[in-house]
Design an enzyme around this catalytic site. Structure first.
Site, PDB file in Angstrom:
ATOM      1  N   HIS A  92       0.839  -1.206   0.000  1.00  0.00           N
ATOM      2  CA  HIS A  92       0.000   0.000   0.000  1.00  0.00           C
ATOM      3  C   HIS A  92       0.873   1.255   0.000  1.00  0.00           C
ATOM      4  CE1 HIS A  92      -3.033  -2.637   2.396  1.00  0.00           C
ATOM      5  NE2 HIS A  92      -3.540  -2.490   1.189  1.00  0.00           N
TER       6      HIS A  92
ATOM      7  N   LYS B  12     -16.412  -7.446   6.339  1.00  0.00           N
ATOM      8  CA  LYS B  12     -15.169  -8.036   6.861  1.00  0.00           C
ATOM      9  C   LYS B  12     -15.055  -7.746   8.352  1.00  0.00           C
ATOM     10  CE  LYS B  12     -12.273  -7.515   2.690  1.00  0.00           C
ATOM     11  NZ  LYS B  12     -11.096  -6.818   2.150  1.00  0.00           N
TER      12      LYS B  12
ATOM     13  N   ARG C  38      -2.056  -6.233  -8.210  1.00  0.00           N
ATOM     14  CA  ARG C  38      -0.952  -7.151  -7.918  1.00  0.00           C
ATOM     15  C   ARG C  38      -0.852  -8.236  -8.973  1.00  0.00           C
ATOM     16  NH1 ARG C  38      -2.995  -7.893  -1.920  1.00  0.00           N
ATOM     17  NH2 ARG C  38      -4.842  -7.414  -3.118  1.00  0.00           N
TER      18      ARG C  38
ATOM     19  N   SER D 150      -2.625  -7.688   3.256  1.00  0.00           N
ATOM     20  CA  SER D 150      -2.868  -7.526   4.701  1.00  0.00           C
ATOM     21  C   SER D 150      -3.239  -8.872   5.315  1.00  0.00           C
ATOM     22  CB  SER D 150      -4.006  -6.533   4.949  1.00  0.00           C
ATOM     23  OG  SER D 150      -3.707  -5.280   4.409  1.00  0.00           O
TER      24      SER D 150
HETATM   25  P1  ADP Z   1      -9.840  -3.720  -0.300  1.00  0.00           P
HETATM   26  O1  ADP Z   1     -10.609  -4.323   0.818  1.00  0.00           O
HETATM   27  O2  ADP Z   1     -10.499  -2.514  -0.916  1.00  0.00           O
HETATM   28  O3  ADP Z   1      -9.328  -4.696  -1.339  1.00  0.00           O
HETATM   29  P2  ADP Z   1      -7.102  -3.470   0.591  1.00  0.00           P
HETATM   30  O4  ADP Z   1      -6.618  -2.717   1.774  1.00  0.00           O
HETATM   31  O5  ADP Z   1      -6.905  -4.940   0.597  1.00  0.00           O
HETATM   32  O6  ADP Z   1      -8.611  -3.057   0.450  1.00  0.00           O
HETATM   33  O7  ADP Z   1      -6.447  -2.873  -0.738  1.00  0.00           O
HETATM   34  C1  ADP Z   1      -6.610  -1.558  -1.138  1.00  0.00           C
HETATM   35  C2  ADP Z   1      -6.020  -1.381  -2.520  1.00  0.00           C
HETATM   36  O8  ADP Z   1      -4.618  -1.596  -2.480  1.00  0.00           O
HETATM   37  C3  ADP Z   1      -6.544  -2.342  -3.584  1.00  0.00           C
HETATM   38  O9  ADP Z   1      -6.594  -1.653  -4.818  1.00  0.00           O
HETATM   39  C4  ADP Z   1      -5.500  -3.421  -3.626  1.00  0.00           C
HETATM   40  O10 ADP Z   1      -5.457  -4.066  -4.895  1.00  0.00           O
HETATM   41  C5  ADP Z   1      -4.244  -2.604  -3.397  1.00  0.00           C
HETATM   42  N1  ADP Z   1      -3.162  -3.393  -2.829  1.00  0.00           N
HETATM   43  C6  ADP Z   1      -3.191  -4.214  -1.757  1.00  0.00           C
HETATM   44  N2  ADP Z   1      -1.990  -4.787  -1.530  1.00  0.00           N
HETATM   45  C7  ADP Z   1      -1.160  -4.314  -2.504  1.00  0.00           C
HETATM   46  C8  ADP Z   1       0.212  -4.552  -2.851  1.00  0.00           C
HETATM   47  N3  ADP Z   1       0.950  -5.403  -2.168  1.00  0.00           N
HETATM   48  N4  ADP Z   1       0.702  -3.895  -3.923  1.00  0.00           N
HETATM   49  C9  ADP Z   1      -0.082  -3.051  -4.647  1.00  0.00           C
HETATM   50  N5  ADP Z   1      -1.373  -2.808  -4.379  1.00  0.00           N
HETATM   51  C10 ADP Z   1      -1.919  -3.422  -3.324  1.00  0.00           C
END
Ligand code: ADP
Length: 167
Positions: free
Chosen positions: A17, A41, A90, A128
């Site tokens: 992130h 969630k 990703r 996460s």
């Molecule tokens: P959500 O519940 O909206 O998927 P996340 O916190 O999991 O929320 O992810 C938020 C955004 O960040 C999403 O667009 C996700 O694809 C992106 N994201 C999560 N992990 C990574 C990573 N390791 N590299 C790049 N983008 C990421």
């Protein structure tokens, strides 16, 4: 002035992130990170804790703000005067879901465009949920999250352990 939002659960924020945040803060004049209250969630961290962790890790970026929100992401974009929404990609698995989401959002708000940034190569495997799972089993998460976030995860797991011992 170009404003973008970067919405997500951020439970908790990872190096993946943070890479997206650093890079998109250079693309836009103002970046508002939206930490989502997702009713589907069960999070490890409260909204306040998630916001606080991101604020700490982005304190060096003057054009980045961190807020929490619930409801439609396009409404959050409009409330913040944002014409763009950043999402990270990703792998192909992200793509299908993200494509559908961006089409839906454009249907709801044609004035808000989704901008995709592909993950930094070394962060592609980080999520996460995987981070929390590894931490739960005592694995090393130093490559996944900053030290302060690692500390918070360990505290949560220790608290959880205490609670379940009492039950
Ligand atoms: P959500 O519940 O909206 O998927 P996340 O916190 O999991 O929320 O992810 C938020 C955004 O960040 C999403 O667009 C996700 O694809 C992106 N994201 C999560 N992990 C990574 C990573 N390791 N590299 C790049 N983008 C990421």
């Amino acid at each position: 002035m170009k404003t973008a939002i970067y919405p997500g659960s951020f439970d908790p924020v990872t190096y993946g992130h943070l890479d997206i945040i650093e890079r998109s803060s250079k693309l836009f004049d103002r970046l508002v990170i939206g930490v989502l209250l997702n009713v589907q969630k069960v999070p490890m961290f409260t909204l306040e804790e998630r916001v606080e962790m991101i604020k700490k890790e982005t304190a060096h970026l003057p054009n980045v703000e961190v807020k929490d929100f619930s409801g439609l992401t396009v409404d959050f974009a409009r409330e913040n005067g944002a014409g763009f929404m950043v999402r990270g990609l990703r792998a192909v698995t992200d793509f299908e879901y993200e494509l559908q989401l961006s089409h839906t959002n454009r249907e709801l708000a044609p004035d808000v465009d989704t901008v995709f940034l592909t993950t930094g190569l070394k962060y592609g495997y980080i999520s996460s949920s995987v981070t929390k799972e590894i931490a739960y089993f005592g694995g090393d998460i130093t490559k996944f999250v900053p030290p302060a976030v690692e500390e918070r995860i360990k505290e949560k797991l220790a608290d959880g352990g205490k609670k379940s011992e009492q039950n």
